[in-house]
Design an enzyme around this catalytic site. Sequence first.
Site, PDB file in Angstrom:
ATOM      1  N   LEU A 152     -39.624  54.159   2.627  1.00 47.76           N
ATOM      2  CA  LEU A 152     -41.029  53.861   2.296  1.00 47.76           C
ATOM      3  C   LEU A 152     -41.375  54.471   0.937  1.00 47.76           C
ATOM      4  O   LEU A 152     -42.198  55.376   0.826  1.00 47.76           O
ATOM      5  CB  LEU A 152     -41.969  54.379   3.393  1.00 47.76           C
ATOM      6  CG  LEU A 152     -43.375  53.774   3.371  1.00 47.76           C
ATOM      7  CD1 LEU A 152     -43.348  52.316   3.812  1.00 47.76           C
ATOM      8  CD2 LEU A 152     -44.337  54.568   4.250  1.00 47.76           C
ATOM      9  N   GLY A 153     -40.710  53.950  -0.102  1.00 43.60           N
ATOM     10  CA  GLY A 153     -41.009  54.399  -1.471  1.00 43.60           C
ATOM     11  C   GLY A 153     -41.965  53.406  -2.120  1.00 43.60           C
ATOM     12  O   GLY A 153     -42.778  52.784  -1.434  1.00 43.60           O
ATOM     13  N   ARG A 154     -41.850  53.267  -3.442  1.00 46.98           N
ATOM     14  CA  ARG A 154     -42.751  52.340  -4.157  1.00 46.98           C
ATOM     15  C   ARG A 154     -42.627  50.924  -3.609  1.00 46.98           C
ATOM     16  O   ARG A 154     -43.623  50.295  -3.251  1.00 46.98           O
ATOM     17  CB  ARG A 154     -42.420  52.360  -5.656  1.00 46.98           C
ATOM     18  CG  ARG A 154     -42.834  53.644  -6.356  1.00 46.98           C
ATOM     19  CD  ARG A 154     -42.297  53.684  -7.766  1.00 46.98           C
ATOM     20  NE  ARG A 154     -40.851  53.830  -7.770  1.00 46.98           N
ATOM     21  CZ  ARG A 154     -40.178  54.831  -8.345  1.00 46.98           C
ATOM     22  NH1 ARG A 154     -40.820  55.752  -9.014  1.00 46.98           N
ATOM     23  NH2 ARG A 154     -38.869  54.895  -8.287  1.00 46.98           N
ATOM     24  N   ILE A 155     -41.393  50.414  -3.529  1.00 44.33           N
ATOM     25  CA  ILE A 155     -41.194  49.036  -3.074  1.00 44.33           C
ATOM     26  C   ILE A 155     -41.471  48.934  -1.576  1.00 44.33           C
ATOM     27  O   ILE A 155     -42.117  47.993  -1.114  1.00 44.33           O
ATOM     28  CB  ILE A 155     -39.771  48.539  -3.429  1.00 44.33           C
ATOM     29  CG1 ILE A 155     -39.607  48.493  -4.958  1.00 44.33           C
ATOM     30  CG2 ILE A 155     -39.498  47.173  -2.827  1.00 44.33           C
ATOM     31  CD1 ILE A 155     -38.188  48.238  -5.444  1.00 44.33           C
ATOM     32  N   ILE A 230     -33.183  43.975   0.279  1.00 43.72           N
ATOM     33  CA  ILE A 230     -33.456  43.854  -1.161  1.00 43.72           C
ATOM     34  C   ILE A 230     -33.078  45.178  -1.850  1.00 43.72           C
ATOM     35  O   ILE A 230     -33.446  45.398  -3.002  1.00 43.72           O
ATOM     36  CB  ILE A 230     -34.931  43.483  -1.468  1.00 43.72           C
ATOM     37  CG1 ILE A 230     -35.909  44.462  -0.819  1.00 43.72           C
ATOM     38  CG2 ILE A 230     -35.251  42.064  -1.050  1.00 43.72           C
ATOM     39  CD1 ILE A 230     -36.187  45.689  -1.548  1.00 43.72           C
ATOM     40  N   ARG A 232     -29.627  47.530  -1.802  1.00 46.26           N
ATOM     41  CA  ARG A 232     -28.292  47.435  -2.389  1.00 46.26           C
ATOM     42  C   ARG A 232     -27.339  47.024  -1.269  1.00 46.26           C
ATOM     43  O   ARG A 232     -27.531  47.412  -0.110  1.00 46.26           O
ATOM     44  CB  ARG A 232     -27.823  48.797  -2.932  1.00 46.26           C
ATOM     45  CG  ARG A 232     -28.471  49.232  -4.240  1.00 46.26           C
ATOM     46  CD  ARG A 232     -27.966  48.419  -5.430  1.00 46.26           C
ATOM     47  NE  ARG A 232     -28.501  48.891  -6.690  1.00 46.26           N
ATOM     48  CZ  ARG A 232     -29.585  48.424  -7.297  1.00 46.26           C
ATOM     49  NH1 ARG A 232     -30.282  47.451  -6.742  1.00 46.26           N
ATOM     50  NH2 ARG A 232     -29.976  48.906  -8.456  1.00 46.26           N
ATOM     51  N   ASP A 256     -30.677  39.624  -0.594  1.00 48.08           N
ATOM     52  CA  ASP A 256     -30.727  39.493  -2.054  1.00 48.08           C
ATOM     53  C   ASP A 256     -29.590  40.266  -2.706  1.00 48.08           C
ATOM     54  O   ASP A 256     -29.306  40.077  -3.883  1.00 48.08           O
ATOM     55  CB  ASP A 256     -32.076  40.036  -2.562  1.00 48.08           C
ATOM     56  CG  ASP A 256     -32.283  39.779  -4.050  1.00 48.08           C
ATOM     57  OD1 ASP A 256     -31.986  38.657  -4.511  1.00 48.08           O
ATOM     58  OD2 ASP A 256     -32.752  40.698  -4.762  1.00 48.08           O
ATOM     59  N   GLU A 261     -20.978  42.386  -5.741  1.00 51.79           N
ATOM     60  CA  GLU A 261     -21.602  41.201  -6.356  1.00 51.79           C
ATOM     61  C   GLU A 261     -20.830  40.791  -7.619  1.00 51.79           C
ATOM     62  O   GLU A 261     -20.355  41.669  -8.336  1.00 51.79           O
ATOM     63  CB  GLU A 261     -23.063  41.525  -6.734  1.00 51.79           C
ATOM     64  CG  GLU A 261     -23.915  41.779  -5.505  1.00 51.79           C
ATOM     65  CD  GLU A 261     -25.305  42.322  -5.858  1.00 51.79           C
ATOM     66  OE1 GLU A 261     -25.647  42.400  -7.057  1.00 51.79           O
ATOM     67  OE2 GLU A 261     -26.055  42.670  -4.917  1.00 51.79           O
ATOM     68  N   HIS A 279     -29.377  38.342  -6.075  1.00 57.95           N
ATOM     69  CA  HIS A 279     -29.922  39.580  -6.648  1.00 57.95           C
ATOM     70  C   HIS A 279     -30.981  39.272  -7.721  1.00 57.95           C
ATOM     71  O   HIS A 279     -30.811  39.608  -8.890  1.00 57.95           O
ATOM     72  CB  HIS A 279     -28.807  40.461  -7.227  1.00 57.95           C
ATOM     73  CG  HIS A 279     -29.225  41.902  -7.357  1.00 57.95           C
ATOM     74  ND1 HIS A 279     -28.350  42.951  -7.264  1.00 57.95           N
ATOM     75  CD2 HIS A 279     -30.452  42.469  -7.574  1.00 57.95           C
ATOM     76  CE1 HIS A 279     -28.997  44.092  -7.421  1.00 57.95           C
ATOM     77  NE2 HIS A 279     -30.286  43.825  -7.613  1.00 57.95           N
TER      78      HIS A 279
HETATM   79  P1  NAP Z   1     -38.397  54.914  -4.633  1.00 57.03           P
HETATM   80  O1  NAP Z   1     -39.855  54.821  -4.920  1.00 57.03           O
HETATM   81  O2  NAP Z   1     -37.633  56.075  -5.139  1.00 57.03           O
HETATM   82  O3  NAP Z   1     -38.228  54.793  -3.050  1.00 57.03           O
HETATM   83  C1  NAP Z   1     -37.028  55.023  -2.399  1.00 57.03           C
HETATM   84  C2  NAP Z   1     -37.333  55.357  -0.957  1.00 57.03           C
HETATM   85  O4  NAP Z   1     -36.099  55.426  -0.247  1.00 57.03           O
HETATM   86  C3  NAP Z   1     -38.037  56.702  -0.784  1.00 57.03           C
HETATM   87  O5  NAP Z   1     -39.147  56.532   0.043  1.00 57.03           O
HETATM   88  C4  NAP Z   1     -37.005  57.584  -0.112  1.00 57.03           C
HETATM   89  O6  NAP Z   1     -37.547  58.450   0.875  1.00 57.03           O
HETATM   90  C5  NAP Z   1     -36.161  56.548   0.606  1.00 57.03           C
HETATM   91  N1  NAP Z   1     -34.845  57.071   0.948  1.00 57.03           N
HETATM   92  C6  NAP Z   1     -34.090  57.970   0.274  1.00 57.03           C
HETATM   93  N2  NAP Z   1     -32.969  58.231   0.962  1.00 57.03           N
HETATM   94  C7  NAP Z   1     -33.030  57.496   2.089  1.00 57.03           C
HETATM   95  C8  NAP Z   1     -32.189  57.372   3.211  1.00 57.03           C
HETATM   96  N3  NAP Z   1     -31.032  58.050   3.313  1.00 57.03           N
HETATM   97  N4  NAP Z   1     -32.565  56.550   4.207  1.00 57.03           N
HETATM   98  C9  NAP Z   1     -33.716  55.862   4.120  1.00 57.03           C
HETATM   99  N5  NAP Z   1     -34.570  55.950   3.094  1.00 57.03           N
HETATM  100  C10 NAP Z   1     -34.216  56.758   2.086  1.00 57.03           C
HETATM  101  O7  NAP Z   1     -37.638  53.626  -5.206  1.00 57.03           O
HETATM  102  P2  NAP Z   1     -38.201  52.156  -5.370  1.00 57.03           P
HETATM  103  O8  NAP Z   1     -38.758  51.979  -6.728  1.00 57.03           O
HETATM  104  O9  NAP Z   1     -39.012  51.810  -4.175  1.00 57.03           O
HETATM  105  O10 NAP Z   1     -36.794  51.347  -5.341  1.00 57.03           O
HETATM  106  C11 NAP Z   1     -35.974  51.387  -4.193  1.00 57.03           C
HETATM  107  C12 NAP Z   1     -34.665  50.674  -4.419  1.00 57.03           C
HETATM  108  O11 NAP Z   1     -34.843  49.269  -4.414  1.00 57.03           O
HETATM  109  C13 NAP Z   1     -33.971  50.926  -5.759  1.00 57.03           C
HETATM  110  O12 NAP Z   1     -33.317  52.181  -5.812  1.00 57.03           O
HETATM  111  C14 NAP Z   1     -32.995  49.768  -5.826  1.00 57.03           C
HETATM  112  O13 NAP Z   1     -31.780  50.094  -5.187  1.00 57.03           O
HETATM  113  C15 NAP Z   1     -33.699  48.675  -5.023  1.00 57.03           C
HETATM  114  N6  NAP Z   1     -34.141  47.583  -5.917  1.00 57.03           N
HETATM  115  C16 NAP Z   1     -33.646  46.344  -5.732  1.00 57.03           C
HETATM  116  C17 NAP Z   1     -34.056  45.302  -6.568  1.00 57.03           C
HETATM  117  C18 NAP Z   1     -33.557  43.901  -6.383  1.00 57.03           C
HETATM  118  O14 NAP Z   1     -33.564  43.133  -7.339  1.00 57.03           O
HETATM  119  N7  NAP Z   1     -33.147  43.514  -5.189  1.00 57.03           N
HETATM  120  C19 NAP Z   1     -34.949  45.548  -7.608  1.00 57.03           C
HETATM  121  C20 NAP Z   1     -35.439  46.837  -7.765  1.00 57.03           C
HETATM  122  C21 NAP Z   1     -35.036  47.851  -6.913  1.00 57.03           C
HETATM  123  P3  NAP Z   1     -38.462  59.739   0.547  1.00 57.03           P
HETATM  124  O15 NAP Z   1     -39.740  59.181  -0.017  1.00 57.03           O
HETATM  125  O16 NAP Z   1     -38.641  60.349   1.863  1.00 57.03           O
HETATM  126  O17 NAP Z   1     -37.684  60.546  -0.430  1.00 57.03           O
END
Ligand code: NAP
Length: 313
Positions: A152-155, A230, A232, A256, A261, A279
Amino acid sequence: MSKPPILLMGHFYQPKLDELEKLYECHRLWAAADPEALFASLADRCQIVVTAGGRGIKADEMDRLPNLKLIASFGVGVDAIDLEHARKLGIAVSNTPDVLTEDVADMALALMLGTIRRIPQGDRFVRDGRWLAGGMPVTHSLQKRRVGIVGLGRIGRAIAKRCAAFNTEIGYFGPNRKSDTDYRYFSDIVQMGEWADVMIAACPGGPATFRVVSRAALEALGPDGVFVNIARGSVVDQEAMIELLAGGGLGAAGLDVFDDEPNVPQALIALDNVVLHPHQGSATYTTRAAMGQLVIDNVGAFVQGHELPTRVV
Ligand code: NAP
């Protein structure tokens, strides 16, 4: 004044790449006839690498650029960059957070709805002329179902906000319970799988989350369960996922991202209960331009000796 040299390791959004190339002396690694010679020619003067999220940079590549001070990455995920090595060498790393959040969350919803309501399958049904022989079978509904978000981060939060508009109950799994939300927290992903109808992975990749969506979590989601990724490819046990999807142990998947890949296993392509996407979570004109601008801003800040706008390390 001479332009600072930059080693470009991964291709990114062309209009912003063009802008960067006007401002700096850029060297495209992917276009180099002799990549080793390019590394050698830049070794004693290159302080900046620009890379793409999927390409990253390995430890030995950093070692070949002893003057490296900045790795500016196009993408929010930094799992392809050896962050520990960068830290050890005192190299700053920047990424492109926030600007892509809404588009990636939209993609998660598109995959969730497309998978549950079988949108691509319906498209094929019409194109193949099968409608002329009778209606398409009914599908499951998203209404009043439970969505469990991994990370539950930004996305993840942007996904949750959208899911709420679709009358779903929301839960999440991650290392830390969030005090500012009433969504149901699970410290165990298998328990979330038992509770949820849909599981959406939105956590970072890398060793800490490798196969966090385990076979047991997918089995708990069950024969009517839907898995959406979405995040990795590395975060899910892809082999177990394919086996369960093929054998009825998991209902459907909207993906996605994949292991290795762009090589998507034939066993996954052959399945009718999956929606596959190459992706493209952040791949819109506006978001890719904003990501590219952040790369340029981070490089500019470094060159001028200012704080990096979006520093990771
Ligand atoms: P973010 O704000 O850093 O959020 C990541 C979340 O993942 C945080 O809430 C974190 O928890 C949680 N997390 C960390 N370790 C974990 C674990 N072992 N099990 C479950 N949750 C865990 O990042 P974001 O900006 O939302 O981006 C997240 C990811 O989306 C990126 O790192 C990237 O891999 C992926 N992404 C994919 C695409 C695409 O095109 N498909 C595009 C952009 C990003 P805490 O808050 O508790 O630390």
